[in-house]
Design a protein around this motif. Sequence first.
Motif, PDB file in Angstrom:
ATOM      1  N   LEU A  10      -3.881   8.895   0.134  1.00 13.71           N
ATOM      2  CA  LEU A  10      -4.434   8.181   1.107  1.00 13.71           C
ATOM      3  C   LEU A  10      -5.863   8.881   1.402  1.00 13.71           C
ATOM      4  N   THR A  11      -6.979   8.375   1.235  1.00 11.33           N
ATOM      5  CA  THR A  11      -8.138   8.971   1.229  1.00 11.33           C
ATOM      6  C   THR A  11      -9.220   7.988   2.229  1.00 11.33           C
ATOM      7  N   GLY A  12     -10.307   8.717   2.790  1.00  9.02           N
ATOM      8  CA  GLY A  12     -11.127   7.872   3.492  1.00  9.02           C
ATOM      9  C   GLY A  12     -11.968   6.822   2.676  1.00  9.02           C
ATOM     10  N   GLY A  51      -3.446  12.961   8.246  1.00  8.37           N
ATOM     11  CA  GLY A  51      -3.058  12.780   9.648  1.00  8.37           C
ATOM     12  C   GLY A  51      -2.627  11.553  10.066  1.00  8.37           C
ATOM     13  N   ILE A  52      -2.210  11.551  11.238  1.00 10.06           N
ATOM     14  CA  ILE A  52      -2.025  10.005  11.752  1.00 10.06           C
ATOM     15  C   ILE A  52      -2.989   9.025  12.028  1.00 10.06           C
ATOM     16  N   HIS A  53      -4.442   9.735  12.277  1.00 11.89           N
ATOM     17  CA  HIS A  53      -5.528   8.888  12.421  1.00 11.89           C
ATOM     18  C   HIS A  53      -5.895   8.148  11.265  1.00 11.89           C
ATOM     19  N   ALA A  54      -5.573   8.742  10.069  1.00  7.38           N
ATOM     20  CA  ALA A  54      -5.881   8.183   8.559  1.00  7.38           C
ATOM     21  C   ALA A  54      -5.074   7.162   8.557  1.00  7.38           C
ATOM     22  N   VAL A  55      -3.819   7.328   8.763  1.00  7.10           N
ATOM     23  CA  VAL A  55      -2.867   6.282   8.581  1.00  7.10           C
ATOM     24  C   VAL A  55      -3.161   5.290   9.448  1.00  7.10           C
ATOM     25  N   CYS A  80       4.007  -0.163  -9.924  1.00  5.15           N
ATOM     26  CA  CYS A  80       3.409  -0.494  -8.517  1.00  5.15           C
ATOM     27  C   CYS A  80       4.318   0.092  -7.524  1.00  5.15           C
ATOM     28  N   VAL A  81       3.735   1.185  -6.971  1.00  4.61           N
ATOM     29  CA  VAL A  81       4.506   2.006  -5.691  1.00  4.61           C
ATOM     30  C   VAL A  81       3.493   2.383  -4.642  1.00  4.61           C
ATOM     31  N   GLY A  82       4.041   2.712  -3.499  1.00  4.70           N
ATOM     32  CA  GLY A  82       2.993   3.392  -2.517  1.00  4.70           C
ATOM     33  C   GLY A  82       2.050   2.685  -2.014  1.00  4.70           C
ATOM     34  N   PRO A  83       0.864   2.777  -2.220  1.00  4.48           N
ATOM     35  CA  PRO A  83      -0.156   2.046  -1.845  1.00  4.48           C
ATOM     36  C   PRO A  83      -0.497   0.658  -2.541  1.00  4.48           C
ATOM     37  N   ALA A  84      -0.050   0.720  -3.613  1.00  2.56           N
ATOM     38  CA  ALA A  84      -0.047  -0.803  -4.261  1.00  2.56           C
ATOM     39  C   ALA A  84       0.970  -1.734  -3.731  1.00  2.56           C
ATOM     40  N   VAL A  85       2.073  -1.220  -3.567  1.00  2.00           N
ATOM     41  CA  VAL A  85       3.049  -2.292  -2.792  1.00  2.00           C
ATOM     42  C   VAL A  85       2.487  -2.577  -1.504  1.00  2.00           C
TER      43      VAL A  85
END
Length: 217
Positions: A10-12, A51-55, A80-85
Amino acid sequence: MLDLRGLSELTGALIERINTACDGAGSAGDIALVLVLGGEGTGPAWPGPVGIHAVNRWEKALRRVERLGALTVAAVSGRCVGPAVELLLTTDYRVAAPDTVLRVAADSGGAWPGMVLHRLATQIGAGRARGLALSGATVSMAKATTLGLVDDVAEDPHTHALSAVKAGGLVAGPELAVRRGLVLDAVTTSFEEALGAHLAACDRELRRTMAIPGVGV
């Protein structure tokens, strides 16, 4: 089209790409936003060192996709895992290649405890969602279509999805978001609470298709 294959952390920049795509689809009046997903590796467990703010920003971006005025389409292939799901579960129409494998739980253990679990439970039921979230089992396309996680399976999911959109076989237009919202809200809204919103939507549809004057029946 937004190509998001190979996501791992997870990135900005990822959040910004999704928000920009939503802005573009809304301002341009596009009939569809197509997300190309899959091909994730076996890197760090999602979402990575954030951090939780990014989430929170990520969850807001997913909600934008889920409530977008344009039709949202996912074309998926590979792992297909994580963000793709998570993105897959926000879309209206989902096409996957036959070799696609879905996995809700991370490689390191149970599923990420984000809103992906909420979407999974509301879409396929708490019992089935519990099994996928806790076991770490992979989901074949045969099972995914049975569960309703995927709508169609095609050798070339991207081309198939675009063809379906162009053929006009999918609902589009300004009332799309209304119908989607009624379906999404049905899980947590009582019949009595939902009745007003459904009647309002019916009244708008009657006016649109039959040009009925006045305030309706």
